[in-house]
Enzyme design. Structure first.
Site, PDB file in Angstrom:
ATOM      1  N   GLU A 140      30.594 -78.375 -35.823  1.00 32.05           N
ATOM      2  CA  GLU A 140      30.828 -79.514 -36.709  1.00 32.05           C
ATOM      3  C   GLU A 140      32.205 -80.108 -36.452  1.00 32.05           C
ATOM      4  OE1 GLU A 140      28.020 -78.542 -40.554  1.00 32.05           O
ATOM      5  OE2 GLU A 140      30.121 -77.949 -40.688  1.00 32.05           O
ATOM      6  N   CYS A 149      39.009 -84.203 -37.006  1.00 26.04           N
ATOM      7  CA  CYS A 149      39.176 -82.748 -37.009  1.00 26.04           C
ATOM      8  C   CYS A 149      38.093 -82.159 -36.116  1.00 26.04           C
ATOM      9  CB  CYS A 149      39.066 -82.218 -38.438  1.00 26.04           C
ATOM     10  SG  CYS A 149      39.158 -80.425 -38.581  1.00 26.04           S
ATOM     11  N   CYS A 194      33.920 -68.329 -34.868  1.00 23.56           N
ATOM     12  CA  CYS A 194      35.285 -67.826 -34.774  1.00 23.56           C
ATOM     13  C   CYS A 194      35.261 -66.313 -34.921  1.00 23.56           C
ATOM     14  CB  CYS A 194      36.173 -68.434 -35.856  1.00 23.56           C
ATOM     15  SG  CYS A 194      37.914 -67.992 -35.721  1.00 23.56           S
ATOM     16  N   CYS A 247      38.798 -64.655 -40.923  1.00 23.51           N
ATOM     17  CA  CYS A 247      39.618 -64.893 -42.116  1.00 23.51           C
ATOM     18  C   CYS A 247      38.693 -64.916 -43.321  1.00 23.51           C
ATOM     19  CB  CYS A 247      40.388 -66.204 -41.990  1.00 23.51           C
ATOM     20  SG  CYS A 247      41.568 -66.211 -40.617  1.00 23.51           S
ATOM     21  N   CYS A 299      37.295 -68.277 -45.140  1.00 19.83           N
ATOM     22  CA  CYS A 299      36.822 -69.358 -44.277  1.00 19.83           C
ATOM     23  C   CYS A 299      35.335 -69.194 -43.985  1.00 19.83           C
ATOM     24  CB  CYS A 299      37.622 -69.369 -42.969  1.00 19.83           C
ATOM     25  SG  CYS A 299      37.110 -70.644 -41.802  1.00 19.83           S
ATOM     26  N   GLY A 327      36.738 -72.423 -35.047  1.00 20.50           N
ATOM     27  CA  GLY A 327      37.335 -71.658 -33.964  1.00 20.50           C
ATOM     28  C   GLY A 327      38.844 -71.548 -34.028  1.00 20.50           C
ATOM     29  N   GLU A 328      39.374 -70.630 -33.241  1.00 23.81           N
ATOM     30  CA  GLU A 328      40.808 -70.420 -33.066  1.00 23.81           C
ATOM     31  C   GLU A 328      41.211 -71.045 -31.731  1.00 23.81           C
ATOM     32  OE1 GLU A 328      44.386 -70.012 -32.507  1.00 23.81           O
ATOM     33  OE2 GLU A 328      43.841 -69.156 -34.464  1.00 23.81           O
ATOM     34  N   SER A 388      46.189 -76.120 -34.514  1.00 27.91           N
ATOM     35  CA  SER A 388      46.377 -75.189 -35.625  1.00 27.91           C
ATOM     36  C   SER A 388      45.951 -73.795 -35.181  1.00 27.91           C
ATOM     37  CB  SER A 388      45.537 -75.631 -36.831  1.00 27.91           C
ATOM     38  OG  SER A 388      45.630 -74.684 -37.874  1.00 27.91           O
ATOM     39  N   LEU A 402      49.063 -69.866 -42.312  1.00 32.80           N
ATOM     40  CA  LEU A 402      49.851 -68.728 -42.791  1.00 32.80           C
ATOM     41  C   LEU A 402      49.156 -68.010 -43.953  1.00 32.80           C
ATOM     42  CD1 LEU A 402      52.510 -67.244 -42.286  1.00 32.80           C
ATOM     43  CD2 LEU A 402      53.573 -68.746 -43.987  1.00 32.80           C
ATOM     44  N   HIS A 403      49.024 -68.691 -45.092  1.00 35.34           N
ATOM     45  CA  HIS A 403      48.201 -68.256 -46.223  1.00 35.34           C
ATOM     46  C   HIS A 403      48.704 -67.043 -47.015  1.00 35.34           C
ATOM     47  CE1 HIS A 403      45.587 -71.205 -44.542  1.00 35.34           C
ATOM     48  NE2 HIS A 403      45.279 -70.464 -43.501  1.00 35.34           N
ATOM     49  N   CYS A 421      38.229 -78.583 -45.862  1.00 39.55           N
ATOM     50  CA  CYS A 421      38.904 -77.535 -45.100  1.00 39.55           C
ATOM     51  C   CYS A 421      38.320 -76.161 -45.440  1.00 39.55           C
ATOM     52  CB  CYS A 421      40.398 -77.564 -45.411  1.00 39.55           C
ATOM     53  SG  CYS A 421      41.348 -76.361 -44.475  1.00 39.55           S
TER      54      CYS A 421
END
Length: 358
Positions: free
Chosen positions: A93, A106, A113, A117, A120, A163-164, A195, A218-219, A338
């Site tokens: 997406e 985006c 991924c 996390c 997510c 994804g990363e 990111s 970061l989070h 997000c």
């Protein structure tokens, strides 16, 4: 019959090599790139300043192939979300976010991924594979093709979809080269953002090779909490991550800044004490913090922080002299906000056993 080469995603130098092997001069690269990226012409036969002989060669050995669009959804706030079919029952997406002064696309860098996390939706789906440069660039072309008919344009591109990005360095960096190339998309380095959740060795490489903007997911302000929310922190803890960030800020010849993204989870990472720890962590760094109200998805254990709590958190950062904004939630009615991008992923990875050798 030989496989035809998809020319989307090839850089200037790669196209120079491609045309040289066909017995053509380097100027063909400039002509060709203008056709596909400026004129949006993907039919070799219509590229009339290429010789007839060259057009016939291209038809035999090359293609300009875009993946199929499975669906296109329109949110009430103007956001657009595309579901793109990559074959083998895998989908990604991407979303277009219109603002008064810009239009941000985006995009995704992987099918799923592997980082898992916990807040997510993409991470819950597992991981299938990296995207090729052509598949990354195709997202921008697909969006451009639609938006150009609506008198809208893409001013910013962010690698914040599925994804990363820094676990797919080669394709992502090559895509960035095209995004910055005046013969392709011609965006400024400040308008392209990668990111990452903190793949530290890749951050050092990016600082030296790819002069685009950087955002850090970061989070959490300490290792104990971040180990839980962002599991890659167990491999690259906050101290190592911050050292890589400081290296990024001092690399290159142009001034750099970092955007730190921080999802607000009710009762988890949103207290005044958390804010104070975050302020201390970022002290002296050229940074901006983006507070992101959590966007729920099915089976999640988390809830969104209350508006008053987010305001308190933001005030602590303001008082510490840290530039901070709270992101407005967009596209909730099409699951385009997000952390909600999910696509459709045939998971090939047992995440707990995944060996991230990067």
């Amino acid at each position: 019959m030989q496989n035809k080469q998809n020319l989307f995603g090839l850089s200037q130098s790669e196209l120079d090599t491609f045309f040289s092997k066909l017995g053509e001069k380097p100027y063909r690269t400039k002509q060709f790139m203008k056709w596909i990226y400026h004129q949006h012409e993907f039919d070799f036969n219509q590229m009339l300043n290429l010789s007839k002989e060259l057009r016939q060669k291209l038809l035999q050995v090359a293609t300009l192939e875009l993946p199929k669009i499975s669906s296109q959804n329109f949110a009430s706030d103007g956001l657009i979300k595309w579901l793109i079919d990559l074959g083998s029952d895998n989908h990604i997406e991407m979303v277009y976010i219109p603002e008064k002064d810009r239009g941000t696309l985006c995009i995704s860098s992987q099918v799923g991924c592997s980082l898992a996390c916990t807040f997510c939706s993409t991470g819950m789906q597992g991981f299938n594979r990296n995207l090729t440069t052509a598949e990354i660039i195709a997202q921008i072309i697909i969006a451009n093709e639609y938006l150009s008919h609506e008198n809208k344009k893409i001013s910013n591109v962010v690698f914040m979809g599925m994804g990363e990005p820094l676990l797919n360095e080669k394709s992502v960096y090559s895509a960035c080269d095209l995004l910055l190339d005046d013969l392709a998309f011609g965006l400024s380095r400040r308008k392209v953002t990668i990111s990452t959740s903190g793949v530290v060795p890749a951050l050092y490489r990016m600082a030296q090779t790819t002069p685009v903007s950087l955002a850090i997911s970061l989070h959490a302000p300490d290792d104990e909490l971040r180990d839980e929310l962002v599991p890659i922190n167990q491999k690259y803890p906050i101290e190592e991550l911050m050292a890589a960030c400081k290296n990024y800020l001092t690399s290159g010849t142009q001034e750099r800044h970092i955007l730190f993204e921080y999802v607000m989870l009710d009762g988890v990472n949103d207290t005044v004490e958390h804010a104070k720890k975050l302020a201390k962590l970022l002290q002296g760094i050229s940074a901006k913090v983006n507070l992101i109200p959590f966007n729920p998805f099915p089976k999640t254990q988390y809830k969104t922080s209350k508006a008053f709590t987010i305001k308190q958190f933001q005030d602590v950062l303001f008082q510490a002299g840290i530039r901070t904004m709270t992101r407005r939630t967009r596209g909730e009615d099409v699951d385009g906000a997000c952390g909600q991008l999910a696509g459709k992923v045939i998971d090939k990875t047992r995440r707990t056993e995944n060996d991230r050798r990067h």
